[in-house]
Write a protein that holds these residues in place. Structure first.
Motif, PDB file in Angstrom:
ATOM      1  N   VAL A 632      -9.683   3.811  -7.612  1.00 15.67           N
ATOM      2  CA  VAL A 632      -8.863   4.834  -6.938  1.00 15.67           C
ATOM      3  C   VAL A 632      -9.408   5.146  -5.538  1.00 15.67           C
ATOM      4  N   ASP A 633     -10.710   5.378  -5.429  1.00 18.25           N
ATOM      5  CA  ASP A 633     -11.284   5.703  -4.111  1.00 18.25           C
ATOM      6  C   ASP A 633     -11.082   4.554  -3.136  1.00 18.25           C
ATOM      7  N   ASN A 634     -11.233   3.356  -3.653  1.00 19.08           N
ATOM      8  CA  ASN A 634     -11.053   2.180  -2.814  1.00 19.08           C
ATOM      9  C   ASN A 634      -9.609   2.066  -2.333  1.00 19.08           C
ATOM     10  N   VAL A 639      -5.498   2.841   2.093  1.00 25.80           N
ATOM     11  CA  VAL A 639      -4.196   3.418   2.453  1.00 25.80           C
ATOM     12  C   VAL A 639      -4.355   4.378   3.629  1.00 25.80           C
ATOM     13  N   GLU A 640      -5.450   5.144   3.633  1.00 27.35           N
ATOM     14  CA  GLU A 640      -5.674   6.067   4.752  1.00 27.35           C
ATOM     15  C   GLU A 640      -5.865   5.279   6.046  1.00 27.35           C
ATOM     16  N   ARG A 644      -3.526   5.460   9.388  1.00 30.95           N
ATOM     17  CA  ARG A 644      -4.062   5.860  10.692  1.00 30.95           C
ATOM     18  C   ARG A 644      -3.988   4.743  11.718  1.00 30.95           C
ATOM     19  N   ASN A 645      -3.801   3.533  11.293  1.00 28.72           N
ATOM     20  CA  ASN A 645      -3.790   2.409  12.234  1.00 28.72           C
ATOM     21  C   ASN A 645      -2.795   2.652  13.371  1.00 28.72           C
ATOM     22  N   PHE A 646      -3.256   2.443  14.577  1.00 31.07           N
ATOM     23  CA  PHE A 646      -2.444   2.734  15.761  1.00 31.07           C
ATOM     24  C   PHE A 646      -1.110   2.003  15.731  1.00 31.07           C
ATOM     25  N   TYR A 647      -1.148   0.733  15.349  1.00 31.09           N
ATOM     26  CA  TYR A 647       0.080  -0.065  15.405  1.00 31.09           C
ATOM     27  C   TYR A 647       1.066   0.319  14.302  1.00 31.09           C
ATOM     28  N   ARG A 677      -1.642   0.387  -2.024  1.00 28.55           N
ATOM     29  CA  ARG A 677      -0.634   1.438  -1.957  1.00 28.55           C
ATOM     30  C   ARG A 677       0.164   1.529  -3.258  1.00 28.55           C
ATOM     31  N   MET A 678       0.601   0.362  -3.751  1.00 26.74           N
ATOM     32  CA  MET A 678       1.423   0.407  -4.962  1.00 26.74           C
ATOM     33  C   MET A 678       0.647   0.946  -6.173  1.00 26.74           C
ATOM     34  N   PRO A 679      -0.598   0.527  -6.400  1.00 23.80           N
ATOM     35  CA  PRO A 679      -1.332   1.146  -7.520  1.00 23.80           C
ATOM     36  C   PRO A 679      -1.449   2.651  -7.369  1.00 23.80           C
TER      37      PRO A 679
END
Lengths: 733, 243
Positions: A632-634, A639-640, A644-647, A677-679
């Protein structure tokens, strides 16, 4: 003759130098870096490092790179020694400068060869003790002499040459550093032939030792030896003479015709060898699935049926080549150009139709490591089309550094067009295949990995196996020293196929019970897969050199690393190969031959549900804390980062980037969406549904409905309907 | 004195070492721009002030290595041979040292300008961004203390032993490329990669640029330490051995 007397003098002088003993001692220590800080053998999260990676690959590559730099230091220092002491003019007048330079370099290379041998001998006891039953002395020594020694020689030639051109210690050191940096830069990341200092090893196999990387390593070393020797010969042209500067000396150096000639010959040889290398294709970095579909669609649209197809294949384990002959009995011919697709490394020797030779042209545009060949058949019906071909199979650029195709004496693995041609104009309803290979290898064919058992012993150490296929296509072919173990759980009969060398590990770590646990868990939570005929099921071990795994009706592959001693003896490892083993098993329910998923939206996929199920199983097996930390943490971290990725926040700038950057970002997003993301979305669904039990009930229902054939490509919307949720509900903050 | 400065400057600018290292700096700067900065530092825009500072920080170690290599020439054997002659010039040791420092400073600035020019070309060509004004002040805060400190240490190392400056090179390499991330990161490459990750994200999804006070103090300390070391070098004037 003068060279040999100078060589003896230089060798003796060098051996009396304290500095050379210091450098030799440091070179002997340099493989230690490979156990600790420098581990270049590529191990991705889904593969485990094999014992050969840890105790042969990494130490040898670390010693190769560190030792090369050390030999460069001594080459530059030795080059500067006479100038520093002001005796260079005397030495030049006493001995022919070219022969003297050659003798000095040859003496250094001789000492480095002796140090390589000592290095190999020094680490044998430790390596053999660590690898235990997996140790292969021949493979061990080959690594030292394919990677370490030639790289050290290349380094000596470059450093000595650079000093002779610049006559400045610091400048030659900086230029050498720039060369070394080039080898490690991102420019060389996917261009394996640029890596002169750090040769590539994708992964080694313990149970099925494969020499593909040794072959490529030796070849790249040969290329760079030619280039470095060319640069060294060029430096002799630049050797200062008559108190002239670089330009003046160079002009005079050109008068010794053998120098520019040998420089050019070596450089051209290097360039030609680079250009004709048979190892890696020159196609795109991403697998072009659409082009494959397009080929098949075209074939289905125009193809004529063929009465029979017969393939006669012969593997040469020594040269790593395949020679084959494919014969098709045709009813009709397709008018206009016929097309066939092959591994880009193969050369078509001949195409005949009704005994008459047919002209053909191969378009050398690499598509997923394949070339298309076009030919026009004469307007005759009912004749036999015969295609003879052979060569060293190329690995597609998009697959590197994972070896999808390799022919060796311990292991053979081929896929699709690596084995037989894919004809775009004729489709046979089945095929007869005859395969000749080393007698001690056990062959398995097709995606189901059916073992071939009918053979003829040729009496020359080879056997010829014959089999009939239901379609004219060989999805996968594997041969190795395999054993098949049969055992049963409550619901299943397993055919557990693994390398003979792992027999004791399978016993010691009770692998059979683990397999039973996975299948019992999934059957209990999701139901029994319909495609396991009569409860029989094959689990097939793949070599660690290959990438990932797959499942097909009644069969699932599993990775070699899952059973390596260090994996099986470390229960605290995070998302490791053992869990990948579970992951691959779970694909028997989700994806592959389990439920098919409509993954067109880029998030919803079989991978996501498989990762979620693996997490649930791991949580049950190792506890909540472990599952949260490694799963979960991974997922949340990735996902975070994606959010946050600029593109991703400003897609308008993505358009301004060069294409390969866009591809990189797109590939990363796809991977994060599927595996992270899906998990997380499924975890959210679990919370909204009221807990794990409710989620399991939904998944069981879905799997059960699919078993009845009510679904084909299961969509995200259908999943939401089953859960009674909306897209908004599962959006991540 | 101006003549000597001009002569020394010409000597360094036309040396093969400077030209080769200028090329190395330029290639490395472009490499950093097209492989790391293009991704955007700490999830900010590639043309944000954070990314610009990280770019400067990443290229500074190579620029400082260049300066140290040039500086090593002042303490080499060849230079020592002509020391008696050059010391006959009507200049104090302090003036000589300051001239040399100034010349190295000009070389360093030229390298930084070339790197910055490449950065400007990159931002304009890839993203159509031209607002370079905001980059200048933080960049000066990065490069000036770094230069003064490195040259100061170089002078004192050279005074102790000519070869010691070469021993500084791996130290610079390690400090510059092996993951120093705190406010005391001399070059800033690591600091500007990690610090913005700790800041709250604004409405535009990026942390607002702000100069960290600890980092600023660290820059002042480096500046003062470098100037102090140069002062010590001037104060402890070497004795010239006469035959």
């Amino acid at each position: 003759m003068r060279f040999f007397s100078l060589y003896r003098v230089e060798l003796r002088r060098l051996l009396l130098t304290k500095f050379i003993w210091l450098i030799s001692a440091l070179c002997l220590c340099s493989p230690l870096l490979g156990y600790t800080v420098y581990k270049p053998v590529i191990a991705e999260y889904y593969t485990a490092e094999s014992m050969s990676d840890l105790y042969i690959g990494n130490p040898v590559l670390a010693g190769t790179a560190a030792g090369a730099v050390l030999w460069a230091v001594i080459a530059i220092v030795e080059g500067d020694r006479q100038r520093r002491s002001g005796t260079d003019i005397l030495a030049d007048s006493a001995a022919p400068p070219t022969a003297h330079s050659a003798a000095k370099t040859a003496a250094l290379m001789t000492i480095s060869a002796a140090v390589t041998l000592l290095c190999a001998l020094a680490y044998i006891p430790f390596t053999a003790a660590k690898l235990e039953y997996l140790f292969d002395a021949g493979f061990y020594f080959m690594n030292f002499f394919a990677f370490m020694l030639p790289t050290w020689w290349i380094s000596i030639l470059f450093a000595d040459g650079l000093y002779r051109i610049t006559r400045r210690v610091e400048l030659s050191a900086v230029l050498y550093a720039a060369l070394a940096y080039m080898s490690y830069s991102r420019f060389a990341e996917r261009n394996y032939f640029m890596q002169w200092l750090n040769p590539t090893i994708g992964a080694y196999s313990d149970g099925f030792p494969d020499i593909w990387f040794l072959r490529m390593g030796a070849y790249t070393r040969l290329v760079w030896l030619c280039i470095a020797a060319g640069a060294w010969a060029f430096s002799l042209i630049c050797r200062r003479k008559y108190q002239k500067g670089l330009a003046g000396s160079f002009a005079r150096g050109l008068k010794k015709v053998y120098l520019p000639v040998s420089t050019a010959a070596l450089a051209v040889t290097g360039a030609v060898l680079w250009n004709v290398q048979p190892f890696v294709g020159n196609g795109g970095e991403e697998y072009d699935l659409e082009a494959e579909y397009e080929f098949m669609d075209n074939a289905n649209a125009i193809a004529e049926p063929a009465a029979t197809a017969e393939h006669f294949l012969k593997f040469d384990a020594v040269s790593g080549t395949l020679s084959g002959k494919s014969e098709y009995q045709l009813y009709n011919v397709v008018k206009g150009e016929n097309v066939l697709r092959f591994n880009a490394g193969y050369k078509i020797k001949s195409i005949t139709y009704g005994g008459e030779p047919v002209s053909f042209r191969t378009v050398k545009e690499d598509l997923n490591g394949q070339y298309d060949t076009y030919f026009v058949l004469p307007d005759k019906y009912g004749e036999k089309l015969i295609i003879e071909y052979g060569g060293f199979p190329t690995i597609p650029q998009c697959n590197m550094p994972h070896i999808t195709t390799s022919i060796g004496s311990n292991y053979i693995r081929m896929r699709n067009t690596d084995i037989v041609p894919l004809l775009g104009s004729y489709i046979a309803s089945g095929a007869y295949v005859e395969i000749t290979l080393p007698a001690d290898l056990v062959p398995f064919i097709d995606f189901e990995h059916k073992q071939l058992t009918d053979f003829t012993d040729n009496g020359d150490g080879t056997r010829t196996y014959g089999t009939t296929l239901e379609i004219d296509f060989i999805g996968d072919f594997v041969a190795g020293r395999y054993v098949t173990d049969k055992f049963s759980s409550d619901d299943y009969d397993f055919n557990f196929v693994y390398g003979d060398i792992y027999r004791s590990a399978v016993e010691e770590f009770d692998v059979r019970q683990t397999i039973c646990d996975v299948f019992d868990y999934c059957t209990e939570h999701y139901g029994k897969p319909f495609y396991i005929d009569g409860g029989s099921f094959t689990l097939f071990q793949m070599s660690a050199i290959t990438n990932g795994g797959y499942a097909s009706p009644g069969m699932s592959t599993w990775l070699e690393g899952s059973i390596s001693p260090n994996t099986l003896s470390d229960p605290n490892k995070g998302t490791n190969a053992t869990e990948i083993f579970l992951h691959e098993m779970i694909h028997q329910w989700w994806g592959s031959v389990g439920m098919w998923f409509d993954d067109s939206d880029g998030v919803w996929s079989a991978e996501g549900l498989t990762v979620y199920s693996t997490y649930r199983l791991v949580k049950e097996k190792y506890g909540e804390l472990y599952a949260k930390q490694y799963y979960v943490d991974n997922w949340m971290k990735y996902v975070e980062e994606q959010n946050r990725n600029f593109y991703n926040r400003h897609p308008e700038y993505l358009e301004k980037l060069p294409e390969h950057y866009r591809e990189q970002i797109s590939a990363l997003n796809k991977s994060v969406n599927k595996y992270k993301r899906m998990p997380l979305m499924l975890l959210k669904a679990e919370e909204l549904l009221g807990g794990e039990e409710q989620m399991d009930a939904v998944l069981k229902q879905i799997f059960s409905d699919y078993q009845k054939g009510e679904q084909y490509e299961f969509t995200y919307k259908e999943f939401l309907d089953y859960c009674g949720l909306t897209e908004e509900d599962l959006k991540l903050d | 004195m101006t003549k000597v400065f001009g002569y020394e400057l010409k000597r360094l600018l036309t040396s093969g070492l400077f030209i080769a290292m200028l090329a190395v700096n330029a290639v490395f700067a472009w490499y950093v721009l097209t492989t790391e900065i293009i991704e955007g530092i700490a999830y900010t825009a590639p043309f944000s002030v954070w990314s610009s500072c990280a770019f400067i920080g990443k290229t500074l170690p190579i620029a400082i290595i260049t300066v140290l290599l040039l500086q090593a020439g002042y303490y080499g054997k060849q230079q020592k041979r002509v020391e008696i002659l050059t010391s006959a010039a009507p200049m104090t040791y302090a003036q000589t040292l300051l001239i040399r420092t100034g010349v190295l400073g000009v070389c360093f600035l030229i390298i930084c300008l070339i790197d910055s020019l490449l950065g400007a070309v990159f931002f304009a060509a890839f993203f159509g961004y031209y607002g370079f004004g905001a980059f200048i002040f933080p960049a000066l805060l990065e490069i000036i203390p770094c230069f003064v400190f490195a040259v100061g240490i170089g002078h004192i190392a050279g005074r102790l032993h000519g070869g010691l400056i070469y021993a500084l090179l791996p130290t610079v390499f390690i400090a510059g490329f092996l993951g120093v991330t705190g406010a005391f990161d001399l070059f800033g490459g690591g600091f500007f990669f990690s610090y913005p990750m700790t800041l709250p994200v604004g409405v535009d999804g990026e942390p607002e640029f702000a100069i960290n006070s600890v980092w600023l103090i660290a820059r002042l300390i480096y500046l003062a330490a470098g100037a102090g070391v140069i002062f010590v070098c001037i104060a402890a004037r070497p004795k010239i051995k006469r035959a």
